[in-house]
Design a protein around this motif. Sequence first.
Motif, mmCIF file in Angstrom:
data_model
loop_
_atom_site.group_PDB
_atom_site.id
_atom_site.type_symbol
_atom_site.label_atom_id
_atom_site.label_comp_id
_atom_site.label_asym_id
_atom_site.label_seq_id
_atom_site.Cartn_x
_atom_site.Cartn_y
_atom_site.Cartn_z
ATOM 1 N N SER A 83 -11.232 19.690 9.102
ATOM 2 C CA SER A 83 -9.880 19.654 9.670
ATOM 3 C C SER A 83 -9.083 18.459 9.174
ATOM 4 N N GLU A 84 -9.797 17.436 8.711
ATOM 5 C CA GLU A 84 -9.138 16.241 8.168
ATOM 6 C C GLU A 84 -8.875 16.363 6.672
ATOM 7 N N GLY A 85 -9.244 17.506 6.102
ATOM 8 C CA GLY A 85 -8.991 17.743 4.688
ATOM 9 C C GLY A 85 -9.924 17.009 3.749
ATOM 10 N N LYS A 86 -11.060 16.558 4.258
ATOM 11 C CA LYS A 86 -11.965 15.738 3.445
ATOM 12 C C LYS A 86 -12.892 16.560 2.540
ATOM 13 N N GLY A 120 -33.420 40.869 -4.252
ATOM 14 C CA GLY A 120 -33.700 40.546 -2.857
ATOM 15 C C GLY A 120 -32.576 39.869 -2.108
ATOM 16 N N GLY A 121 -31.382 39.826 -2.714
ATOM 17 C CA GLY A 121 -30.241 39.252 -2.008
ATOM 18 C C GLY A 121 -29.766 37.916 -2.538
ATOM 19 N N GLN A 122 -30.280 37.497 -3.700
ATOM 20 C CA GLN A 122 -29.893 36.188 -4.230
ATOM 21 C C GLN A 122 -28.386 36.076 -4.472
ATOM 22 N N GLU A 123 -27.810 37.093 -5.095
ATOM 23 C CA GLU A 123 -26.379 37.032 -5.392
ATOM 24 C C GLU A 123 -25.560 36.994 -4.105
ATOM 25 N N ALA A 124 -25.939 37.834 -3.133
ATOM 26 C CA ALA A 124 -25.210 37.865 -1.861
ATOM 27 C C ALA A 124 -25.334 36.533 -1.131
ATOM 28 N N THR A 125 -26.502 35.903 -1.231
ATOM 29 C CA THR A 125 -26.693 34.605 -0.582
ATOM 30 C C THR A 125 -25.787 33.549 -1.196
ATOM 31 N N ILE A 126 -25.741 33.518 -2.519
ATOM 32 C CA ILE A 126 -24.849 32.563 -3.192
ATOM 33 C C ILE A 126 -23.399 32.816 -2.794
ATOM 34 N N LEU A 127 -23.008 34.082 -2.763
ATOM 35 C CA LEU A 127 -21.628 34.413 -2.381
ATOM 36 C C LEU A 127 -21.346 34.044 -0.926
ATOM 37 N N SER A 128 -22.365 34.133 -0.060
ATOM 38 C CA SER A 128 -22.161 33.738 1.339
ATOM 39 C C SER A 128 -21.901 32.234 1.447
ATOM 40 N N ILE A 129 -22.543 31.471 0.586
ATOM 41 C CA ILE A 129 -22.266 30.029 0.542
ATOM 42 C C ILE A 129 -20.847 29.791 0.043
ATOM 43 N N TYR A 130 -20.463 30.505 -1.006
ATOM 44 C CA TYR A 130 -19.121 30.326 -1.559
ATOM 45 C C TYR A 130 -18.027 30.719 -0.577
ATOM 46 N N THR A 131 -18.296 31.691 0.287
ATOM 47 C CA THR A 131 -17.289 32.080 1.283
ATOM 48 C C THR A 131 -16.884 30.880 2.133
ATOM 49 N N THR A 132 -17.878 30.100 2.542
ATOM 50 C CA THR A 132 -17.571 28.889 3.302
ATOM 51 C C THR A 132 -16.745 27.921 2.460
ATOM 52 N N MET A 133 -17.089 27.791 1.189
ATOM 53 C CA MET A 133 -16.377 26.867 0.317
ATOM 54 C C MET A 133 -14.901 27.215 0.167
ATOM 55 N N TYR A 134 -14.606 28.511 0.170
ATOM 56 C CA TYR A 134 -13.206 28.927 0.061
ATOM 57 C C TYR A 134 -12.400 28.418 1.249
ATOM 58 N N HIS A 135 -13.033 28.411 2.408
ATOM 59 C CA HIS A 135 -12.351 27.904 3.600
ATOM 60 C C HIS A 135 -12.143 26.399 3.527
ATOM 61 N N TRP A 136 -13.030 25.734 2.851
ATOM 62 C CA TRP A 136 -12.893 24.279 2.697
ATOM 63 C C TRP A 136 -11.759 23.900 1.747
ATOM 64 N N GLY A 137 -11.390 24.825 0.877
ATOM 65 C CA GLY A 137 -10.464 24.461 -0.197
ATOM 66 C C GLY A 137 -11.202 23.796 -1.338
ATOM 67 N N ALA A 138 -12.513 24.007 -1.379
ATOM 68 C CA ALA A 138 -13.314 23.477 -2.464
ATOM 69 C C ALA A 138 -13.122 24.327 -3.715
ATOM 70 N N ILE A 139 -13.571 23.806 -4.838
ATOM 71 C CA ILE A 139 -13.416 24.499 -6.116
ATOM 72 C C ILE A 139 -14.790 24.959 -6.579
ATOM 73 N N VAL A 140 -14.995 26.258 -6.573
ATOM 74 C CA VAL A 140 -16.295 26.834 -6.913
ATOM 75 C C VAL A 140 -16.455 26.893 -8.429
ATOM 76 N N VAL A 141 -17.554 26.360 -8.905
ATOM 77 C CA VAL A 141 -17.870 26.365 -10.336
ATOM 78 C C VAL A 141 -19.164 27.145 -10.537
ATOM 79 N N THR A 142 -19.071 28.253 -11.209
ATOM 80 C CA THR A 142 -20.250 29.078 -11.482
ATOM 81 C C THR A 142 -20.697 28.871 -12.925
#
Length: 203
Positions: A106-109, A126-148
């Motif tokens: 919330s502080e934009g950090k 076994g779900g590896q790709e979906a697991t990685i994407l589930s982590i990235y979903t949170t990152m999108y909310h952070w305003g982080a920059i995902v690097v694949t």
Amino acid sequence: MSNVKVAVIYYSMGGTNYQLARWAEEGAKEAGAEVKVFKVKELAPQSVIDANPNWKSLVEKTKDVPEVTSADLEWADAFIFSAPTRFGNMPSQLKQFFDTLGGIWSEGKLVNKVVSAMSSAQNPHGGQEATILSIYTTMYHWGAIVVTPGYTDPVTFQAGGNPYGTSVTVDENGKMVEHVEGAVKHQAKRTVTVAGWIKKGNQ
């Protein structure tokens, strides 16, 4: 790019993602970054851990690895997460840590932090790709920059060809099926490179 600070954050039961984290540490250091490795807090009861010899052994082996805190995320310019799949999602231990970060979010950090992720499972699909994407979903909310890793280096194909992040299959004996060390190190170096660009641009 020696001024880039990287937090490698993992959750592991059998040791696979701990090893991936250590390879990521090596790759990021080779790229000139300052690197710290952290584990997420364990939520499982000690009695359950004690009943699994491999799990118990890993807990003992990694007892000196510090548990990650929100302050560690503030410190880092980039994060590399490594976690096993749990029915196509991240483990509850990692999700619980994410759920504690509302304050600094919330502080934009967490804005413009650079993020990449890795995963493992017992089957090739076994779900590896979906697991990685589930982590990235949170990152999108952070305003982080995902690097694949994408397909930026042939080593990705040698490791199974996952463009979202390095992933590995673990057999019934707990051994990695694919040879992913090179892919992990490439992913870490790419993360450091992009973080360096962004940090330089922000300055």
